[in-house]
Motif scaffolding. Structure first.
Motif, PDB file in Angstrom:
ATOM      1  N   LEU A  70       5.938 -21.653 -31.351  1.00 19.88           N
ATOM      2  CA  LEU A  70       4.632 -21.004 -31.366  1.00 19.88           C
ATOM      3  C   LEU A  70       4.450 -20.171 -30.097  1.00 19.88           C
ATOM      4  CD1 LEU A  70       2.097 -20.934 -33.210  1.00 19.88           C
ATOM      5  CD2 LEU A  70       1.094 -22.644 -31.708  1.00 19.88           C
ATOM      6  N   GLN A  71       4.846 -20.693 -28.968  1.00 15.75           N
ATOM      7  CA  GLN A  71       4.771 -19.939 -27.713  1.00 15.75           C
ATOM      8  C   GLN A  71       5.673 -18.714 -27.780  1.00 15.75           C
ATOM      9  OE1 GLN A  71       5.879 -23.259 -25.168  1.00 15.75           O
ATOM     10  NE2 GLN A  71       3.800 -23.416 -24.353  1.00 15.75           N
ATOM     11  N   ARG A  72       6.815 -18.882 -28.401  1.00 14.01           N
ATOM     12  CA  ARG A  72       7.751 -17.765 -28.544  1.00 14.01           C
ATOM     13  C   ARG A  72       7.165 -16.666 -29.430  1.00 14.01           C
ATOM     14  NH1 ARG A  72      11.857 -15.876 -31.644  1.00 14.01           N
ATOM     15  NH2 ARG A  72      13.694 -15.159 -30.499  1.00 14.01           N
ATOM     16  N   GLU A  73       6.550 -17.071 -30.538  1.00 16.72           N
ATOM     17  CA  GLU A  73       5.921 -16.095 -31.432  1.00 16.72           C
ATOM     18  C   GLU A  73       4.809 -15.336 -30.716  1.00 16.72           C
ATOM     19  OE1 GLU A  73       3.675 -15.902 -35.813  1.00 16.72           O
ATOM     20  OE2 GLU A  73       4.532 -17.793 -35.095  1.00 16.72           O
ATOM     21  N   ALA A  74       4.018 -16.052 -29.918  1.00 14.41           N
ATOM     22  CA  ALA A  74       2.945 -15.405 -29.157  1.00 14.41           C
ATOM     23  C   ALA A  74       3.519 -14.392 -28.175  1.00 14.41           C
ATOM     24  CB  ALA A  74       2.116 -16.457 -28.424  1.00 14.41           C
ATOM     25  N   HIS A  75       4.630 -14.730 -27.543  1.00 20.94           N
ATOM     26  CA  HIS A  75       5.290 -13.826 -26.601  1.00 20.94           C
ATOM     27  C   HIS A  75       5.723 -12.537 -27.298  1.00 20.94           C
ATOM     28  CE1 HIS A  75       7.856 -12.508 -23.302  1.00 20.94           C
ATOM     29  NE2 HIS A  75       8.857 -12.382 -24.164  1.00 20.94           N
ATOM     30  N   ILE A  76       6.264 -12.676 -28.522  1.00 22.41           N
ATOM     31  CA  ILE A  76       6.690 -11.501 -29.283  1.00 22.41           C
ATOM     32  C   ILE A  76       5.485 -10.652 -29.669  1.00 22.41           C
ATOM     33  CG2 ILE A  76       7.729 -10.745 -31.468  1.00 22.41           C
ATOM     34  CD1 ILE A  76       9.546 -13.246 -31.272  1.00 22.41           C
ATOM     35  N   MET A  77       4.410 -11.306 -30.133  1.00 20.48           N
ATOM     36  CA  MET A  77       3.235 -10.557 -30.583  1.00 20.48           C
ATOM     37  C   MET A  77       2.586  -9.790 -29.436  1.00 20.48           C
ATOM     38  SD  MET A  77       1.401 -12.895 -33.472  1.00 20.48           S
ATOM     39  CE  MET A  77       0.339 -11.512 -33.887  1.00 20.48           C
ATOM     40  N   ARG A  78       2.653 -10.321 -28.234  1.00 22.49           N
ATOM     41  CA  ARG A  78       2.096  -9.604 -27.078  1.00 22.49           C
ATOM     42  C   ARG A  78       2.794  -8.260 -26.880  1.00 22.49           C
ATOM     43  NH1 ARG A  78       2.141 -14.711 -24.229  1.00 22.49           N
ATOM     44  NH2 ARG A  78       0.011 -15.516 -24.002  1.00 22.49           N
ATOM     45  N   LYS A  79       4.054  -8.183 -27.287  1.00 29.44           N
ATOM     46  CA  LYS A  79       4.838  -6.969 -27.080  1.00 29.44           C
ATOM     47  C   LYS A  79       4.592  -5.916 -28.152  1.00 29.44           C
ATOM     48  CE  LYS A  79       8.665  -9.097 -24.573  1.00 29.44           C
ATOM     49  NZ  LYS A  79      10.145  -9.170 -24.458  1.00 29.44           N
ATOM     50  N   MET A  80       3.943  -6.287 -29.243  1.00 26.45           N
ATOM     51  CA  MET A  80       3.798  -5.366 -30.362  1.00 26.45           C
ATOM     52  C   MET A  80       2.718  -4.311 -30.114  1.00 26.45           C
ATOM     53  SD  MET A  80       6.234  -6.036 -32.371  1.00 26.45           S
ATOM     54  CE  MET A  80       7.307  -6.664 -31.085  1.00 26.45           C
ATOM     55  N   GLU A  81       1.467  -4.717 -29.897  1.00 24.90           N
ATOM     56  CA  GLU A  81       0.379  -3.787 -29.574  1.00 24.90           C
ATOM     57  C   GLU A  81       0.396  -2.552 -30.481  1.00 24.90           C
ATOM     58  OE1 GLU A  81      -2.254  -3.886 -27.501  1.00 24.90           O
ATOM     59  OE2 GLU A  81      -1.766  -5.977 -27.033  1.00 24.90           O
ATOM     60  N   HIS A  82       0.032  -2.768 -31.727  1.00 25.31           N
ATOM     61  CA  HIS A  82       0.045  -1.680 -32.712  1.00 25.31           C
ATOM     62  C   HIS A  82      -1.178  -1.840 -33.610  1.00 25.31           C
ATOM     63  CE1 HIS A  82       1.292   0.685 -36.219  1.00 25.31           C
ATOM     64  NE2 HIS A  82       2.173   1.278 -35.438  1.00 25.31           N
ATOM     65  N   PHE A 167       5.182 -12.958 -37.507  1.00 22.27           N
ATOM     66  CA  PHE A 167       6.386 -12.784 -36.697  1.00 22.27           C
ATOM     67  C   PHE A 167       7.062 -14.123 -36.396  1.00 22.27           C
ATOM     68  CE2 PHE A 167       4.336  -8.801 -36.434  1.00 22.27           C
ATOM     69  CZ  PHE A 167       5.305  -7.862 -36.121  1.00 22.27           C
ATOM     70  N   GLY A 168       6.823 -15.095 -37.261  1.00 25.90           N
ATOM     71  CA  GLY A 168       7.352 -16.430 -37.025  1.00 25.90           C
ATOM     72  C   GLY A 168       8.865 -16.531 -37.069  1.00 25.90           C
ATOM     73  N   LEU A 169       9.538 -15.641 -37.800  1.00 27.62           N
ATOM     74  CA  LEU A 169      10.999 -15.679 -37.894  1.00 27.62           C
ATOM     75  C   LEU A 169      11.669 -14.576 -37.080  1.00 27.62           C
ATOM     76  CD1 LEU A 169      11.582 -16.460 -41.693  1.00 27.62           C
ATOM     77  CD2 LEU A 169      11.520 -18.048 -39.769  1.00 27.62           C
ATOM     78  N   ALA A 170      10.892 -13.776 -36.361  1.00 23.55           N
ATOM     79  CA  ALA A 170      11.447 -12.640 -35.626  1.00 23.55           C
ATOM     80  C   ALA A 170      12.430 -13.105 -34.550  1.00 23.55           C
ATOM     81  CB  ALA A 170      10.326 -11.822 -35.001  1.00 23.55           C
ATOM     82  N   LEU A 171      13.463 -12.300 -34.354  1.00 21.01           N
ATOM     83  CA  LEU A 171      14.450 -12.555 -33.313  1.00 21.01           C
ATOM     84  C   LEU A 171      14.718 -11.267 -32.555  1.00 21.01           C
ATOM     85  CD1 LEU A 171      17.106 -14.735 -35.204  1.00 21.01           C
ATOM     86  CD2 LEU A 171      15.525 -15.523 -33.442  1.00 21.01           C
TER      87      LEU A 171
END
Length: 273
Positions: A70-82, A167-171
């Motif tokens: 969950l922390q990892r998914e949040a980290h990815i979502m912070r980078k999206m900004e769209h 983005f739960g499965l994003a890598l």
């Protein structure tokens, strides 16, 4: 016997929150939106802002691994900004553990649009829509990530525009799913989707595109089922694109290649409808 007991235990401990339950003294649960391999997502009312939000909690049965993901998914979502990707609003702890709050995107899936609203798509309409979706996918790719789950439930149609969610499965490009997810969380994927590469997302987009094109398909009486190449009357440019997406022909190595061919196909269809 052990596997059966484990399933019973996980079903009990992961039993969803109920409407009216309050999270962190702020988010009032309205309904369960979905249950994934490591998290449960709820539609909630934010009592501070009065807005509906999506709140994701880790599955208790997955323990620390779910919290890390969950922390990892949040980290990815912070980078999206769209503007067409839900914004991460908050990630924090509450009395029961970690939670992540995101913008809630209300709308319809493509399946609901086609079967409930009886919407059908021509080749041109399909290409225009896929180009809009690919603008979101390209945004993800240019930030160094592969979404890996571009399926009908994860594209929300709202006010005529596609929103890309979950983005739960994003890598990250270069990561291996075995290094991030436990064996129990790993899904069986088609060979074309195994690699953590741009073309694996494009393979998913190909299936999404094919679903749209089938919305205009009307089988003839007594017509035996066949492949999409046999059933759909497609223009040569669209057929060529799908064959590259499905890696029947040489695959696209980057999203921009695909988008360029989509634009060229659209021009050809406008000249020769």
């Amino acid at each position: 016997m052990f596997a059966w007991l484990r399933n019973i235990y996980e079903s009990w401990i992961d039993y969803p929150k109920q409407p009216g339950d309050l999270l962190s003294g702020r988010y009032c649960v309205r309904s369960l939106l979905g249950m994934g391999s490591y998290g449960l997502t709820y539609l909630c009312l934010d009592r501070h802002s009065g807005q509906e939000v999506a709140v994701k909690l880790p599955r208790p049965s997955k323990r620390a691994q779910a919290v890390q993901l969950l922390q990892r998914e949040a980290h990815i979502m912070r980078k999206m900004e769209h503007p067409f990707i839900p914004k991460l609003l908050e990630i924090d702890q509450h009395s029961d553990g970690m939670y992540m709050v995101m913008e809630y995107v209300s709308g319809m899936t493509l399946e609901e649009l086609i079967f409930e609203q009886e919407r059908s798509f021509t080749e041109q309409e399909c290409i225009v829509y896929i180009l809009e979706l690919m603008e979101r996918v390209l945004h993800v790719h240019e930030r160094g990530y592969i979404h890996r789950d571009i399926r009908i439930p994860n594209v929300i149609h709202r006010e005529g525009k596609p929103y890309l969610i979950d983005f739960g499965l994003a890598l990250a490009v270069g990561e291996r799913q075995e290094d991030v997810f436990t064996e129990a969380m790993l899904e069986k994927r088609a060979p074309e989707r195994q690699d953590v590469a741009f073309y694996s997302d494009l393979y998913d987009v190909g299936h999404f595109m094919l679903f749209m094109l089938y919305s205009s398909y009307e089988p003839q009486p007594d017509q035996p089922p066949g492949s999409w190449q046999e059933e759909l009357m497609l223009s040569q440019p669209v057929r060529h694109i799908l064959e590259r997406l499905f890696q029947i022909r040489p695959r696209y190595e980057h999203s921009r290649q695909f988008m360029q061919e989509l634009e060229e196909a659209l021009l050809q269809l406008e000249v020769n409808p």
